[in-house]
Structure formats: structure tokens, C-alpha cells
Design a protein around this motif. Structure first.
Motif, short mmCIF file in Angstrom:
data_model
loop_
_atom_site.label_atom_id
_atom_site.label_comp_id
_atom_site.label_asym_id
_atom_site.label_seq_id
_atom_site.Cartn_x
_atom_site.Cartn_y
_atom_site.Cartn_z
N SER A 210 0.84 -1.20 0.00
CA SER A 210 0.00 0.00 0.00
C SER A 210 0.88 1.26 0.00
N GLU A 211 2.00 1.18 0.73
CA GLU A 211 2.93 2.32 0.77
C GLU A 211 3.61 2.51 -0.58
N GLN A 212 3.98 1.38 -1.19
CA GLN A 212 4.59 1.45 -2.52
C GLN A 212 3.66 2.16 -3.50
N GLU A 213 2.36 1.82 -3.40
CA GLU A 213 1.38 2.43 -4.32
C GLU A 213 1.33 3.94 -4.12
N VAL A 214 1.32 4.38 -2.86
CA VAL A 214 1.26 5.82 -2.58
C VAL A 214 2.49 6.51 -3.15
N LEU A 215 3.67 5.94 -2.90
CA LEU A 215 4.92 6.56 -3.39
C LEU A 215 4.94 6.59 -4.92
N ALA A 216 4.53 5.47 -5.55
CA ALA A 216 4.57 5.39 -7.00
C ALA A 216 3.62 6.42 -7.62
N ALA A 217 2.41 6.52 -7.05
CA ALA A 217 1.45 7.49 -7.59
C ALA A 217 1.96 8.91 -7.42
#
Ligand code: NA
Ligand code: NA
Lengths: 615, 301
Positions: free
Chosen positions: B226-233
Motif C-alpha cells: 500500500s505504501e509502494q502504491e502511494v509513493l509510485a502514484a
């Protein structure tokens, strides 16, 4: 080769160890000289191809950088045990005997720890860095393999020398403590500081006071910041160190050292002295004035104040003493005038500054000429005022005599012209200009038949050893600077230097106070590398011209070549001439005041002409 | 909070740093207090290549980079530096959003570089002391190049004499006549005040400088998905922000150059320029998966 080694060889195991260590050191010394020679040929070939045939070698610059890394790797083991180790032993001498012994153990253990870090950290990089050099087509890890071997040899030499000097138990104790420090950096988790670089600074300071070699102290300081929350894994620490020396610009350092060595060995410097004497020898304090003018001329061709001081102490001190100067005063004049060498271009200090800040070497060169002129004038006045008692040494020279000594000094003056014109107008890079200076000195010395194969080889080996020691220091300062950048230490420094308001004059004043304080305990090269990136943004923000500020920073720090406890120029002048450093430090005070006055003039001029930047 | 050490080559007022302020703002809003962003400016942590090494070795967690600096690990990425292939920024964007962009992301990931988005630094243009509009006028002239075989080959093929010079010494070298020309993006042209020594900017747009927003894979793996998704977005949004800032910066830069007497000139005889570049395509072909691939990009809409 030195044959006394065999006749005086100790018996038994320690004898064999001594012979082996000597052979390793000799081999490394010659290897260093050979690497420097290859690098010189490579750079000259590239210059010739480009300017004569209009086609360069795209890979020559990268290869030269790799050779420089190799040179530092080969020289590192020599820099840790030999006379080039930058050890501060002044403070230890004032401590009680037992504390002195403990300090020496700690200092050697720190050197061992740093060497283990280089050996194992570089091995870590070999495994993780990947990638292929686009221009060389070689894997990037090759450079780090050399560093790893150099670190391993350093451990070996340190342990061997310790065994020979103090016996096996003490050598094992040093090794155990060194290994313990290494393990502690990996295993301990003491605190999570907001600025772990403070811990690095504290550890480095302890090592420095204990008398450990400066580059090794810096490495160990950074590695022991990890238990205090620093995020610089060991392979990254070594990578930073090697990045620090992987700059084409820094290749100018061995070449300028070499040019300075050839200048002295080949007798060109003596001609400068005769010309200087014909110009100012008849003035009050004539021989001291001659020393000053000789140093200015020598500075125009050499980039190293240490070479300048060594030459002055060898050539000018005996003459000064013969004409009634006391030995400490003669050495003081030599030391003070030698500081000009790093201000008047070419200058190793400016090269280091440019590599740490991306200031243009060409622009620094112009600033250096102006500042050098002001400082030389101040020294001339200082010598004039303090030389009341000495009679004129000689009658004023006739015009014809001046003309003749001028013509005789032309080969040496030509060297300076090659360098300055090379950098400023003709040749593209400073490094190429420095290689041209070496080529010029070689050709002139061969034409004048003042050099033979033996003195030539020794000049290459000497320059290689010194350059490796300087290179190691430049490299090991890099991870320290990295840590400070991550910790935003420059914000802190900006707060300090703008404490009296952000006006150019106030910032200039406080920056100089910071430099004068830091310079007392830091080596000049390390101080430039660590402080320039921190102070420059604040100065620029206050509207001070970055080039002018860079020049002032170097002038300020070079003055520390004359202040206790580090005062490297005083130690060199004393060491070569046989004077006592403490007395020389006393005798140099009037000239130190003259230099500080000149520094104040430069600062005020720069602050008054400052223009706030509009961004 | 987990520390993210980020390296920026330039100061707080430049797109290279502003993108990270944007990323921080987005991430802090979605995951308050989770990360401590340390945005280290002005290349204090090193140049592009050293930073990429630091990202592999764990001392730095994120940065921007031109793809040419990454070609040491992913040689295929040099296809984006092929000269006279891309017509405009939209062309570059469409290629990166397609199969080629995705393939390269996988190749970057295999080398421990997580690339959520691409950025566009703008096109490189020829900068000269006179209005050089045709390749024939390049004959015998010395051009400053970056130390890269691709750039050297291009200018050789066009008839000029390439000389690698560090950027810090370039102004001096142009002023003293050591070299006559160079090439650079519009923002950097004005940033280094090069219009004072090379007043003519010839809009050749011969190479589009493409870059990546990237994170360290060892660091990435320690995060929850979920954190990866936030950073990537956030990184992707930052990339779009960056591209817009560059366009603004280019307009402002050219106005600054024009006010100081700089002139913008259009190149003539485009086929002659492209003919010079064909040789470079052929040399580049084997490294990037065949010259056909380059030809295909040149033909795409
Ligand atoms: Na000098
Ligand atoms: Na010197």
C-alpha cells in the motif's frame, strides 16, 4: 638500492619480516611511480592527438581516472606507515607517559580499522555495484578490486611494522582493538541522533588527538556514526571515498607535484633565485626580500606550498643564516612566503576547492593572481619593517646583470607561462595543462642536461607517493561531507554565519571566524573539502561573489600553514633546515600579522563589492 | 518515521528539486508522519552516476536521472537518446507510455532501480557563435560535448570536431575560443548564462533528454505494497509536474536569453541533419535491440 639493509639486517624471524616489509614497500613505491608515468604518457598522447591531429581518444580521460584510483590504492599502504601519514602528534606529547602509550595503541588501531573498512567495504562494492563503463567497456567493479587489495596490504604493513617496533603482544592488541572497532560499527546500536555526523566528528576528533593518520581517522569517524543512526552502509562509504578521487581534475595534483620536483631537481629553481636577487637583493632585508620574490616566481610554476617551503629551506635558509639572520627567523621567512604557492596559480588548494564545489578553475586562477599580489605586497612590507638590523646584502645589480639573470631564468619562467596560458587560454583542461608543465620541465631539463635517469625515476616515485597520500585524504573526506549533507549541517552553518544579520560584511566576518577556528585543528585540504560546500551557499546568498569567496577561503586556510599546532609549512621549513618548530612559530608572528592584514583587505573589498543575488 | 534520502542536482528554485517538494506533499497528506524526506540539494551527494551507485549500495533512496547516466546498467535505455528520432515532447511521451517504456522499466527493476515514471528535461539544441543552420557549416568547427560515445559520434558524423569538456569549464572554453559550439537544453543554456558566449540557439532538438524518477529497490522492498502504491502514484504525479515546470522554465529561459541579445534560429535542410544521425543509429542498434527498433520509433505517430 640501499645495501645497508642487508648488512644491518636483524637475525631470525623479525629479520625476515623486516626484509619482506621493505620489499613490499619498495615494490609499491616503484609501482606508484610507474602508474604515474603511464598516466602522464596517456594524457600527453590524448592532448597531442587532439591538438595536433584534431582527433581525441574518448576513453583517455576515464582511463586516467581509473589509473588515479589505482595510484591511490597502491600508495595508501605507504601513506599509513611512512612519513606521509598525516599524524597530529603535538597534543599527545603533552600527555603523561601511560596515556601516551594508550593513545599510540588507539591511533594504530584506528589505522587498522580504516584499512579493514577499505578492504572489506571495497569487496562489498565489487559485489553490488554492477554496471559497465560506457567509454572503457570494462566492469565498474575493477576499480574497487584495486582498493580492496590496497586496504588489505595496509593491514599487513601496519601489523608487520607494529610487530617489528613493539613486539608481537602489542601488535596483536592493536589488531584486536582495530577489529573490535570494525565489528562495533556493524553490531552496536547506541542511539538514533538527528545529526549522526556529530558522532562522526567526535570520533574523528578523538582519533586526531590520539595521533592517528588523518584520512583513516575520518573513515573510522564516519563508520562509527552508524551506531548513532547514520545511514551510510560500508560499501557506500568506500564508494563515496573512491568517487572523491575519481575526478579528472584531481590528476593535476600528481602532475603539479612532479613539475615542482623537476623544477628543483633540474636546477631551474636556482636560476629563479639568482634573478630574484638581482631585482631586490639590495633592498633593506635584501636576502629576505629575495626569498619572497623567489617564492613568488616558484609559485608561478609549482602548485604545492610544501614543495615551495622545502625548496626555500634547502636553498635560502643557509644563505639567510650566512648573512646574519637567526636560523628560526630564516625558516620563518621561508615558511611564510611558501604559503603564496597555493594562492598564486597553479594551486593544489584551488584544484581541491574546485572539485568540492564546482567553481571554475579558470576563474579561481584570476582571483588567485590578484590575491597573491596583495599577499606578496603585505609580506614585502612585513619583511621591510622587521628587517631593521640586517644590512643590504649587495650593491644594486646593473641593468646588464639583471638582463642576464633574467635570460637564465627564462626556462623556469616559461614553465609558469605554459601552465597559466594553458589553463586560461590555450589548453582545454587544467589537468592537461599540468601534464604539459611536466612535459615542458622534462624537455628543458634534458636539454640543459641537469637530470639523469636515476633522479628522473626518483622524481616520479616521490610525486606518486605524495599524490597518493593527498588523494587518500581527499577521498576519505568525501563520505564525511556526504554525512554532513544528509544531516543538513549547511543549514546549521548558515544559521551561524548569518547570526549577525545577513549582510555581506557580517557573513564574511563570521565565515572567517569559522575558518580560522576550524583551520587550527584541520588539515588545509580536509578543511577546504569539508567547509567550502557548507559556507559557499551562505556567502552566495549574502551576495558575495563565489569566486572571490573561494579565494578568501583558501587564503584564510593557507594562513594556518603558519599557526600551531598543525602549521604544516613551519614544520616543513623547520624539518628541512633543522630549526626548532616552537621558535619558528614565534618568529613567524610579524609576517602572520602582515598576512592577516592582507586577508582583512581582501575580505572588506569583497564584502563592499557584493551584490545581493536576484533569483 | 522512515528516512528517505533524496538527491537533487540543483537548488530549491529548480524543477529538479521542486518535484520532490510535490512528492513529499502528496505522500505526507496520505501517510502522515510515515516518512522523513531529506531532500539534499545542489549535488551535495554527487553527480548522476554516483547517486545511481549510492542507490544500489543503500546510501540514497530516491533521485532523478537522465537515462544516459543509467546506460552503464541498462544499455538498452540509450534508444531514448537516439538523435533526430523524436519529433516533439508528445512523441517522446507516447513512446514511453507504450511498450518500449514498459520494457525499460522492467530492465531498470532488474538492476535494482524502481522507476514509477519518466520525465522530460527538454530537447538539446545546438549553441553557436553564429547562425549555423546546415550541417555543411559545421565542417572543421570544434564542439564541446559531454563524455559519451553517442554524442561524439553524432558530431563527428555531422563534420564537427567533438571535444569533451567539463560543464564548469565550458563557458571559459567558449569565451577563449577553445571550442566554437556546444549543445544543451534551453533551461541549462540560460542557467549557465551561455548566451553571453554563444548567442545563437539553433532549434535542432536533436536529442530529447529523457529521465527517470527512481527509487532504490532494496529500500522499496522494505515497504508495504500500500505504501509502494502511494509513493509510485506521488512520483508519477511529480513527473507530470516536472514536465510542466520544465516547459515554463524553458519559456522564461529563452526570454532571459533574448533580453541579453540571444537569438533563436531554425535549422534548414532537415534531411541533411538526419542523414548525419543515421550512422549513429547503426552504431547504436546492436546495444538497444536492433536498428529496426529505432526506425520503428521514428515512424510512429
Ligand atoms: Na602556485
Ligand atoms: Na611550491
Amino acid at each position: 638500492m640501499d645495501t645497508s639493509l642487508e648488512t644491518a639486517a636483524p637475525i631470525g624471524a623479525s629479520g625476515r619480516v623486516a626484509v619482506t616489509l621493505d620489499m613490499i614497500e619498495l615494490a609499491l613505491k616503484w609501482l606508484g611511480g610507474a602508474i604515474l608515468a603511464v598516466t602522464f604518457v596517456l594524457v600527453m598522447t590524448s592532448v597531442t592527438l587532439r591538438y595536433v591531429f584534431g582527433s581525441g581518444l574518448i576513453w583517455s580521460e576515464e582511463l586516467a581516472i581509473w589509473l588515479n584510483v589505482l595510484l591511490v590504492s597502491v600508495g595508501a599502504p605507504l601513506a599509513v606507515t611512512g612519513p606521509l601519514a598525516m599524524r597530529l602528534d603535538v597534543i599527545v606529547r603533552f600527555l603523561p607517559r601511560t596515556v601516551q602509550l594508550a593513545a599510540r595503541v588507539l591511533a594504530d588501531a584506528i589505522a587498522i580499522d580504516a584499512s579493514i573498512i577499505l578492504a572489506l567495504g571495497a569487496a562489498g562494492v565489487v559485489g553490488a555495484i554492477g554496471g559497465t563503463s560506457t567509454v572503457l567497456g570494462l566492469p565498474e567493479w575493477l576499480r574497487y578490486a584495486a582498493v580492496s587489495i590496497g586496504g588489505g596490504l595496509s593491514v599487513l604493513l601496519l601489523f608487520g611494522r607494529s610487530y617489528l617496533q613493539d613486539g608481537l603482544p602489542r601488535a596483536l592488541l592493536v589488531l584486536a582493538i582495530g577489529a573490535g572497532l570494525y565489528v562495533a560499527a556493524h553490531e552496536l546500536q547506541i542511539a538514533s541522533l538527528a545529526t549522526p555526523s556529530l558522532a562522526a566528528g567526535a570520533v574523528a576528533a578523538i582519533g586526531l588527538i590520539a595521533g592517528a593518520p588523518l584520512p583513516h581517522t575520518l573513515l573510522v569517524g564516519v563508520s562509527l556514526a552508524a551506531p548513532f543512526g547514520a545511514m551510510l552502509p560500508e560499501p557506500a562509504l568506500v564508494q563515496n571515498t573512491i568517487v572523491g578521487v575519481s575526478k579528472f581534475l584531481l590528476l593535476a595534483i600528481p602532475f603539479f607535484l612532479l613539475a615542482g620536483g623537476l623544477l628543483t631537481e633540474g636546477g631551474l629553481a636556482d636560476r629563479l633565485v639568482r634573478f630574484a636577487a638581482s631585482l631586490v637583493g639590495h633592498l633593506r632585508g635584501g636576502l629576505a626580500q629575495t626569498t619572497l620574490v623567489s617564492s613568488v616566481m616558484f609559485s608561478g610554476a609549482s602548485g604545492s606550498s610544501i614543495a615551495n617551503a622545502a625548496f626555500g629551506a634547502k636553498v635560502m635558509v643557509p644563505a639567510l643564516v650566512a648573512h646574519g639572520y637567526t636560523l628560526p627567523r630564516a625558516a620563518a621567512v621561508v615558511a611564510a612566503t611558501a604559503m603564496l604557492d597555493n594562492i598564486i596559480p597553479p594551486s593544489i588548494a584551488f584544484l581541491i576547492l574546485a572539485s568540492a564545489t564546482n567553481l571554475s578553475v579558470g576563474s579561481l586562477l584570476v582571483g588567485g593572481f590578484i590575491a597573491g599580489g596583495v599577499l606578496a605586497l603585505a609580506l614585502g612590507v612585513g619583511i621591510y619593517i622587521t628587517s631593521r638590523d640586517e644590512k643590504p646584502v649587495r650593491e644594486p645589480a646593473s641593468g646588464r646583470e639583471r638582463a642576464r639573470s633574467f635570460v637564465e631564468s627564462l626556462p623556469a619562467i616559461g614553465l609558469g607561462i605554459v601552465v597559466v596560458v594553458g589553463i586560461r587560454f590555450g589548453v582545454v583542461t587544467t589537468t592537461e595543462a599540468s601534464a604539459l608543465a611536466v612535459a615542458y620541465a622534462l624537455v628543458v631539463c634534458l636539454m640543459l642536461r641537469t637530470l639523469n635517469g636515476r633522479s628522473l625515476a626518483s622524481a616520479f616515485c616521490q610525486a606518486a607517493g605524495e599524490a597518493a597520500a593527498i588523494g587518500l585524504l581527499i577521498g576519505t573526506a568525501a563520505p564525511f561531507a556526504f554525512l554532513m549533507a544528509v544531516d543538513r549541517v549547511s543549514d546549521l552553518v548558515t544559521t551561524v554565519v548569518t547570526a549577525l544579520g545577513g549582510s555581506a560584511l557580517a557573513v564574511m566576518l563570521l565565515a572567517n571566524v569559522v575558518l580560522l577556528a576550524a583551520g587550527l585543528l584541520l588539515d588545509i585540504g580536509a578543511a577546504i573539502l569539508l567547509l567550502a560546500p557548507l559556507l559557499l551557499p551562505a556567502a552566495t546568498l549574502a551576495g558575495i561573489d563565489p569566486i572571490q569567496f573561494g579565494v578568501i577561503l583558501v587564503v584564510n586556510l593557507m594562513i594556518h600553514g603558519l599557526t600551531p599546532p598543525l602549521g604544516i609549512l613551519v614544520y616543513v621549513a623547520s624539518g628541512v633546515s633543522g630549526a626548532r618548530p616552537a621558535q619558528v612559530f614565534r618568529e613567524v608572528v610579524p609576517l602572520l600579522i602582515a598576512l592577516l592584514c592582507a586577508l582583512a583587505v581582501l575580505c572588506i573589498f569583497s564584502a563592499l563589492t557584493a551584490a545581493p543575488t536576484k533569483l | 518515521a522512515t528516512t528517505i534520502t533524496i538527491s537533487s542536482l540543483l537548488g530549491a528554485d529548480k524543477p529538479e528539486t521542486k518535484i520532490w517538494f510535490k512528492v513529499k506533499e502528496i505522500v505526507d497528506a496520505k501517510l502522515p508522519g510515515r516518512f522523513d524526506f531529506r531532500i539534499v540539494q545542489n549535488a551535495a551527494l554527487g553527480g548522476e552516476k554516483e547517486v545511481a551507485e549510492g542507490i544500489r549500495l543503500g546510501s540514497i533512496q530516491a533521485s532523478l536521472s537522465t537515462v544516459s547516466a543509467m546506460s552503464s546498467w541498462v544499455p538498452e535505455s540509450q534508444i531514448l537518446d537516439a538523435p533526430f528520432v523524436f519529433r516533439d515532447a508528445g512523441h517522446v511521451r507516447r513512446v514511453l507510455e507504450g511498450q518500449i517504456g514498459n520494457e525499460l522499466k522492467t530492465k531498470f527493476a532488474a538492476q535494482n532501480f524502481i522507476v514509477p515514471g519518466y520525465i522530460n528535461y527538454g530537447a538539446r539544441h545546438l549553441l553557436a557563435k553564429e547562425a549555423i543552420t546546415k550541417p555543411a557549416q559545421l565542417a572543421g568547427k570544434r564542439i564541446r560535448v559531454i563524455q559519451s560515445p553517442l554524442h561524439t559520434e553524432l558530431w563527428k558524423a555531422l563534420g564537427a570536431n567533438p571535444t569533451p569538456i567539463p560543464i564548469t569549464e565550458t563557458y571559459n572554453a567558449l569565451q577563449t575560443g577553445v571550442v566554437d559550439m556546444m549543445d544543451l537544453t534551453k533551461s541549462a543554456y540560460a542557467g549557465f548564462k551561455l548566451y553571453e558566449v554563444v548567442p545563437y540557439l539553433i532549434e535542432t532538438a536533436h536529442i530529447w533528454a529523457t529521465g527517470v524518477v527512481y527509487f532504490s529497490a532494496p529500500f522499496w522492498k522494505t515497504l508495504k505494497s500500500s505504501e509502494q502504491e502511494v509513493l509510485a502514484a506521488a512520483a508519477l504525479e511529480g513527473a507530470h509536474h516536472f514536465d510542466a515546470l520544465i516547459v515554463e522554465d524553458e519559456t522564461a529561459s529563452m526570454a532571459k536569453a533574448a533580453a541579453a541579445g540571444g537569438k533563436t534560429v531554425q535549422p534548414e535542410d532537415r534531411p541533411a541533419w538526419e542523414a548525419g544521425a543515421r550512422g549513429v543509429w547503426a552504431a547504436l542498434g546492436p546495444k538497444v535491440g536492433g536498428v529496426d527498433k529505432i526506425e520503428a520509433i521514428a515512424k510512429t505517430a
